[in-house]
Design an enzyme around this catalytic site. Structure first.
Site: not given
Ligand code: NDP
Ligand code: 2IT
Length: 449
Positions: A90, A111, A114, A126, A166, A209, A240
């Site tokens: 993911k 990631q 995280k 990613k 992203d 986020t 974002n």
């Protein structure tokens, strides 16, 4: 030589042309020393560190597409599937001209930890491309996204690998990619997150986020006897993450006075006008110069050089880097400390250099790295996956309250992990240790695979 040093040397030798990847691995492995030292014999025998620093696989492919003039363009596409010990791969897709294997690998590596911190069942990956979405027509964006997915579809799936947004990849791009995946596979499944609300997206994913960053920052402040009320905040970026971080900070009673983009930055001492920001960035897709032109209180500063990070020279209580990697260096950290900053929490991935992080920590600044502080985005992506699996959608408040619970939980998990290993207040070590322990337990249980 210690096991950590031995593996760091190997990683540097094997990936000498990948500075961002080496930077991320160095930061993580250095802070894992207490855990690795305590389990050195077992981890060495099982080659845990060699395995966790080598992606499961790295996919690179050609992305040909036709521009509006009929000219064929060629970009390079990437998907790095790093580790799926605790769930399907993911992680987002970055579309930016700077994208290369080093950047995608550093992001995929981060990631893994995280996603572990979110407590949800997601592994790390990613991807992206060196495609530059700036200045492209909607038609060109669609042609690129369709061509990109025409190759990527072979490697992803709702239970295999679930990409998302992203830098440069937002709702528009995810929509085009989802449409092409559905057409090729003839499958309506939650293969991407960050989808539009009419076709399987989750409420609150757009905000997640930035909002999550503020829920964690608020908890950090609270645990140090402070609140967000009346705090002055510097934010970098204006995409974002920055937009919804600014919105939530102001809802909490703080005042956000800066934003930036790749060509300049603004100082708005009266506090950012969120509706104007959204109009300029989300509707018009314009530069911050348009924000400054429409707002009397705002000053616009053109970027003087690649290293001009003017936002960090403003006197603030809290700094939230929300643009890109290595955008807060030692000089910037010195300026923030000289101005009395209390907390720095990363909305972006690895925005703070290792030297700057060390300087902030040595000077008593509460510093929370991106893999904890920006985990709200991917956590809400995992909530989108849950909703897709049960073919239901939850209300905004339900998703938002789960997000808040996850971010408060992450703060306490990293705080506790740091304390457990005698590193109280070192939230970088706390995050790496807490994220690592779960992944390693799963890897050991699953054998040599
Ligand atoms: P966006 O594309 O929406 O916005 C990126 C912002 O950063 C823009 O203001 C952009 O300016 C600026 N920026 C990007 N690259 C550079 C650069 N090389 N130099 C200077 N400014 C730059 O991306 P997001 O807000 O989604 O992502 C921001 C950061 O947050 C990234 O590090 C990303 O990995 C991280 N992140 C994102 C999550 C998400 O859910 N979206 C989740 C967790 C982390 P300009 O428009 O001029 O290019
Ligand atoms: O860096 C990140 O965590 C993201 N870009 C979000 C990834 C996701 O799968 O939502």
């Amino acid at each position: 030589m210690s096991y950590v040093d031995e593996v760091l040397e190997k990683v540097k030798a094997k990936n000498a042309d990948q500075p961002e990847f080496i930077q991320a691995v160095t930061e993580v492995l250095n802070s894992l020393r207490p855990v690795v030292d305590a389990n050195e014999e077992q981890y060495r025998k099982l080659a845990i560190l060699e395995r966790i620093t080598e992606p499961d696989r790295q996919i690179m492919f050609r992305v040909p597409w036709v521009d509006d003039k009929g000219q064929v363009q060629v970009n390079r596409g990437f998907r790095v599937q790093f580790n799926n010990a605790i769930g399907p791969y993911k992680g987002g897709l970055r579309l930016h001209p700077s994208v290369n294997l080093s950047i995608i690998k550093f992001l995929g590596f981060e990631q893994v930890f995280k996603n572990s911190l979110t407590t949800l069942p997601i592994g790390g990956g990613k991807g992206g491309s060196d495609f530059d979405p700036k200045g492209k027509s909607d038609n060109e964006i669609m042609h690129f996204c369709q061509s990109f997915m025409t190759e990527l579809y072979k490697y992803i799936g709702a239970d295999t690998d679930v990409p998302a947004g992203d830098i440069g990849t937002g709702a528009r791009e995810i929509g085009f990619m989802f449409g092409q995946y559905k057409r090729i596979r003839d499958l309506y499944e939650g293969v991407l997150t960050g989808k539009g609300l009419t076709y399987g997206g989750s409420l609150a994913r757009t905000e997640a986020t930035g909002y999550g960053l503020l829920y964690l920052t608020q908890e950090l402040m609270k645990c140090h006897g402070e609140s967000m009320e009346g705090k002055v905040v510097a934010i970098s970026g204006s995409g974002n993450v920055a937009t919804y971080a600014a919105q939530k900070a102001q809802q909490m009673g703080a005042k956000v006075v800066t934003l930036s983009d790749s060509t300049g930055w603004i100082y708005d001492p009266e506090g950012i006008d969120i509706e104007l920001l959204k109009e300029v960035k989300e509707v018009k897709r314009a530069r911050l110069t348009e924000y400054a032109a429409a707002r009397k209180s705002a000053e616009y500063h053109e970027k003087k050089s690649a290293d001009d990070h003017g936002v960090w020279n403003i006197k603030v209580d809290i700094a939230l880097p929300c643009a890109t990697q290595n955008e807060l260096n030692l000089e910037d950290a010195k300026a923030l400390v000289a101005n009395g900053v209390k907390a720095v929490c990363e909305g972006a991935n690895m925005p703070t250099t290792i030297e700057a992080t060390e300087y902030l920590q040595k000077n008593g600044v509460w510093f929370v790295g991106g893999k904890a502080a920006n985990a709200g985005g991917v956590a809400t992506s995992a909530l989108e996956m849950s909703q897709n699996s049960e073919r239901l959608s939850w209300s905004f408040d339900e998703v938002d309250s789960k997000l808040k619970g996850i971010m408060v939980g992450i703060y306490h998990a990293i705080d506790d992990a740091a304390k457990k290993y005698g590193k109280e207040g070192d939230y970088v070590a706390g995050a790496n240790i807490a994220g690592f322990e779960k992944v390693v337990n799963a890897m050991i249980a699953q054998g040599v695979v």
